[in-house]
Structures are given as C-alpha cells and as structure tokens.
Design a protein around this motif. Structure first.
Motif, short mmCIF file in Angstrom:
data_model
loop_
_atom_site.label_atom_id
_atom_site.label_comp_id
_atom_site.label_asym_id
_atom_site.label_seq_id
_atom_site.Cartn_x
_atom_site.Cartn_y
_atom_site.Cartn_z
N ILE A 6 0.84 -1.19 0.00
CA ILE A 6 0.00 0.00 0.00
C ILE A 6 0.88 1.25 0.00
CG2 ILE A 6 -1.97 -1.11 1.15
CD1 ILE A 6 -1.04 0.14 3.79
N PRO A 7 0.42 2.32 -0.63
CA PRO A 7 1.19 3.57 -0.60
C PRO A 7 1.08 4.24 0.76
CG PRO A 7 -0.88 3.89 -1.76
CD PRO A 7 -0.80 2.43 -1.45
N SER A 8 2.03 5.10 1.07
CA SER A 8 1.98 5.85 2.33
C SER A 8 0.83 6.84 2.30
CB SER A 8 3.30 6.59 2.54
OG SER A 8 3.43 7.63 1.56
N ILE A 9 0.46 7.30 3.47
CA ILE A 9 -0.58 8.32 3.56
C ILE A 9 -0.13 9.60 2.86
CG2 ILE A 9 -1.89 9.80 5.14
CD1 ILE A 9 -2.86 6.90 5.03
N ALA A 10 1.14 9.91 2.95
CA ALA A 10 1.66 11.10 2.27
C ALA A 10 1.49 10.97 0.76
CB ALA A 10 3.13 11.31 2.62
N THR A 11 1.74 9.78 0.23
CA THR A 11 1.56 9.56 -1.21
C THR A 11 0.11 9.77 -1.62
OG1 THR A 11 3.39 7.98 -1.28
CG2 THR A 11 1.78 7.87 -3.06
N ILE A 12 -0.81 9.20 -0.85
CA ILE A 12 -2.24 9.34 -1.17
C ILE A 12 -2.67 10.80 -1.05
CG2 ILE A 12 -4.57 8.69 -0.46
CD1 ILE A 12 -3.38 5.99 0.46
N ALA A 13 -2.20 11.48 0.00
CA ALA A 13 -2.54 12.89 0.18
C ALA A 13 -2.03 13.72 -0.99
CB ALA A 13 -1.97 13.41 1.49
N GLY A 14 -0.86 13.35 -1.49
CA GLY A 14 -0.29 14.07 -2.62
C GLY A 14 -1.06 13.91 -3.91
N ASP A 15 -1.93 12.90 -3.97
CA ASP A 15 -2.76 12.72 -5.17
C ASP A 15 -3.81 13.81 -5.31
OD1 ASP A 15 -1.32 10.38 -5.56
OD2 ASP A 15 -2.85 9.11 -4.62
N GLY A 16 -4.16 14.46 -4.19
CA GLY A 16 -5.10 15.58 -4.23
C GLY A 16 -6.53 15.20 -4.50
#
Length: 468
Positions: free
Chosen positions: A279-289
């Motif tokens: 799974i991607p990190s929360i930061a990665t998902i947040a960066g998806d916008g």
C-alpha cells in the motif's frame, strides 16, 4: 411485541446477521462459522433484555398523505454520481405520483457530509427525510430526540417488509428511528488489467497480496501498488486482521476486547504493508489531491490496482475506471488466521427528522423508494441489496440487482462472523482528518508516532468513546 435490544446490540448483531441474510443478501446463506455459542449468547441476552422491558412499539398515528394542498419536504443523502442520478429520477417519479408534494433535494459525496449532518441534527435544522448511517441513531439520537418514531407511521410506511431483527437494530430509546435500506460490508475490488500487466493473478490470500507488492514495484514501477488504503480503511483492515488471528470481536459489551500487545500487533501489520510496497503511504495518497479513490487518477488509470470498499460501492468504483480497465470483486482473505474476521453492518437507513411538519408525506416518500415497484425499479441496488422483502422481490423479478453488488454483498455476508459495535463509527473515531483512526494511522505513516504511542492514542480514543 418488538424487542428493545439496545442493551444487547453487539451480541444480537451476530444472530441477526445469521437469521436475516437470506432476506437482505440476494439469498446469501448463513455463515457456517457463526458459532452456536454466539447464537446462544445472543438469545440469552435478548431474553434477558425482553424481560427487563414491557415497552410496546408505538401505535400508528392514523395519519394520511395530503394529496391536495401544496407541501414541500426536504431530502438529503450522500453517494456517488450513479446514486445521485437514480435517486433524483426516483424523486421525480414520486412527485409525479403526488403532484402537490415538492421534494427539495440536497446531496454530495461522503467527504465532509457527516460533520455537516451532525451540525444540522444538533441545531434541529436537518432535512425532513435523511439517508443516515446506522451509528447516527446512537450518535445523534441516543435519547430519541433527533428522529421520528417510524412505528407511528406504519399505516403509510409498510414496516412488515423488514425483518424484526433489522428493525430492532434501528430501535433506540424505544423508538424505531430508522428503516434499514440494506446490509453491507467491506470487500476487496481489483483492477485485473493492472494485475495482468504485472503477470500475476488478483490476490486470493494475504500471502498473494504481500507477494504482489514487490512484483508491482519491479515490473511496473514505484508508482504502482496492488492495494491502496486511506486511514479509515487501514483501521478496518487492522480489526479484520486481529479478529481473524485472535478470534474475538473488537468491542463487546461496550468494552474493548484487545490488549496493548495485540493492538500493537495489528498496527505493526498495517505498517508492514507499507514496508512491503503493498500500500502507498498516507503522504503519497494525500499528494494525489483527491478526496476519495473514485476521484483519484491513480485508481482511474490503474496505478492503484486494488481498494477495500463497501459492497454497495461496486458500481461507483467500477465507473471511475478509465476505459479498458477490467474491474473484479475479490475474495475475503482466508489465510489471515483461524477465524473469519471482517466488517459487516446495517448499511444505511432512511430516517425522518423529529421536527418535520409533514411526517405522513415523508413516510410516503420512503415507502415509495423502498417498497413500491416504481421507486424500487429506479433505484435498483444503488444503496445495496434491498432489505425490504418486497423491494428485493421486485429487483430479482426484474433483473435489477447489479451483479457486481450482489456478488460483493453475498461474499461479505456469508463470510464475516463477528458483530460490529455501533460506536465503531462514532465521529470522534472515524471523522476524516480529525478522528482518532485518522490521527493514529496518519501518525504512524508519517512517522509522528511510534508503535507504542499509536497504540496508546488508539486505546485511549476508543475507551473515551465507549465511556460516553
């Protein structure tokens, strides 16, 4: 006499799910692993509770729908575009049947919706008819002050179409505060196209899922993940893992059933999925916008090749994929442990605000949507597989059950064997960006908490909610 099972709700969930699945899951069979002990415990507690109360359900008030004078009622719900479109069409059909009644609608995606509704119920400004989460009954109306007692409207809203068990789960403070629309649970959805590109099958086991992380990274690149989970998804999956491994419900009798070490094990399990590129990190998902995965370009184009979502959301998630992406319903992961964990509950209800000026007309709208052929045909399975016996029959007779939703619903309800505590979804715990679940899972992912700190925050947060 309808039983007031409020005190026994967490125990009765197990028996209710086993006894009522055939009426709400398109013929799904009782989970074989629902143990005799669970059932006996539920029966014993229910009998005890019945002995403690002689409260009869309220009698129908004898109201009639006004078909002459101009009347306006308001109706709110959340969901994806397909649910919005179907519901608006059903509302239009209702207004044609009752040309003197105007239905004012308000709707949106889930993000931020619970906070908005919480404020409206607290100030007495909520719409007349509301799609509500099951836990809102205890969160917003534990004393029965927010929602109208639907027993009083049974001359208009045909409650005989619904299992007594399901109605009992929506009865709090001796009031039937909601009518259940469907049962639901969490299931895996996979983008088979991306898995094909990686040269592997969609996961059937946790071992398959773990192995996929490295394959995706090596064959497709760092931006590709076999599964994506936000903070709340991770919490549900953690509980799924713990129940499967340790064989006990997350909360029972209003008490957290897991020790610090066991919860730390669950949190470490989630961390390991990030470490293994599952799974991607929360930061990665947040960066998806994107506010949700159905709006996330990485899900749309297949870089996120799996999600852990509601069975009723199958069409929404499938519809979000770009052309050429193949969407499939996954399996529960049977190798998580010796027990069948998971997540199932009353999906959602329709409730009427206590302060409505037009209760009869509100009841007519709900009955039209859930029990009458014209409304049922329009909505189909947009809110899941119908709990209404008549609604289910109409859908089955007319081939209206979305095959994906029916498949997902059947897989969930035939597998999950642990009851869900209604406080699991309390706003203080699950609220987006503010709740304890989000704080803990984001804190771990960003490195703001170590395992000990995250465990302490989670236990303290859950116990605080349970103590209220």
């Amino acid at each position: 006499m309808r039983k007031n099972w409020k005190k026994a709700l967490t125990l009765v969930m197990a028996a209710a799910m086993a006894a009522g699945l055939a009426g709400c899951g398109n013929g799904a069979k009782q989970a074989e692993e629902t143990t005799a002990a669970q059932t006996e415990a539920a029966k014993t507690e229910a009998a005890k509770t019945e002995a403690e109360t002689t409260a009869e359900p309220a009698e129908a008030e004898g109201l009639a729908v006004n078909t002459t004078d101009p009347i306006e009622i308001s109706f709110s719900w959340w969901g994806g575009d397909s649910r919005h479109e179907a519901t608006l069409a059903a509302v239009d059909a209702f207004m044609k049947k009752y040309p003197n009644i105007t239905v004012k609608t308000s709707y949106s995606a889930w993000d931020g919706w619970e906070d908005k509704m919480s404020s409206q119920f607290a100030t007495g400004t909520a719409p007349d008819v509301n799609q509500i989460n099951w836990n809102w009954i205890t969160s917003f109306s534990s004393d029965g002050s927010a929602f109208y007692d639907l027993n009083k409207l049974s001359d208009i809203l045909d409650l005989s179409q619904f299992s007594e068990d399901y109605l009992a789960q929506c009865t709090v403070a001796d009031k039937l505060q909601g009518v259940p629309i469907s049962m639901t649970g969490r299931i895996f959805y996979w983008n088979k196209t991306t898995y094909d590109q990686a040269g592997i099958e969609t996961p059937k086991t946790l071992a398959d899922l773990r192995a996929a992380g490295k394959v995706f990274q090596e064959k497709l690149g760092d931006d590709y993940y076999p599964l994506a989970m936000n903070e709340y998804d991770r919490t549900i999956f953690m509980v799924y893992y713990l129940e499967s491994k340790y064989g006990k419900a997350w909360v029972e009798n209003n008490e957290l059933q897991y020790s610090e070490d066991e919860i730390k094990d669950g949190l470490e399990f989630i961390q390991s999925l990030e470490a293994d590129h599952v799974i991607p990190s929360i930061a990665t998902i947040a960066g998806d916008g994107a506010a949700s995965f159905d709006k996330n370009p990485k899900w749309m184009e297949g870089k996120y090749a799996g999600i852990f979502e509601w069975d009723s959301a199958a069409t929404k998630q499938q519809g979000a994929l770009n052309e050429g992406q193949e969407f499939v319903v996954g399996e529960e992961l049977a190798d998580m442990g010796d027990h069948k964990g998971g997540f199932a509950k009353v999906s959602m209800c329709f409730g009427i605000s206590e302060n409505t000026k037009h209760p009869a007309e509100c009841a007519a709208l709900i009955n039209f949507l859930l029990n009458e052929e014209e409304g049922v045909k329009i909505l189909g399975s947009e809110r899941g597989i119908p709990c209404s016996a008549e609604g289910l029959k109409i859908c089955e007779d007319n081939g209206l059950l979305n095959e994906l939703v029916a498949e997902a619903n059947s897989k969930v309800l035939s597998y999950v064997s642990f009851p869900l505590d209604p406080k699991f979804e309390a706003s203080a715990l699950k609220a987006t960006n503010e709740g304890v679940y989000w704080d803990v899972m984001a804190g771990l992912s960003y490195g703001d908490y170590d395992l000990d700190e995250a465990t302490e925050v989670l236990i303290d947060g859950v116990n605080k909610v349970l103590s209220k």
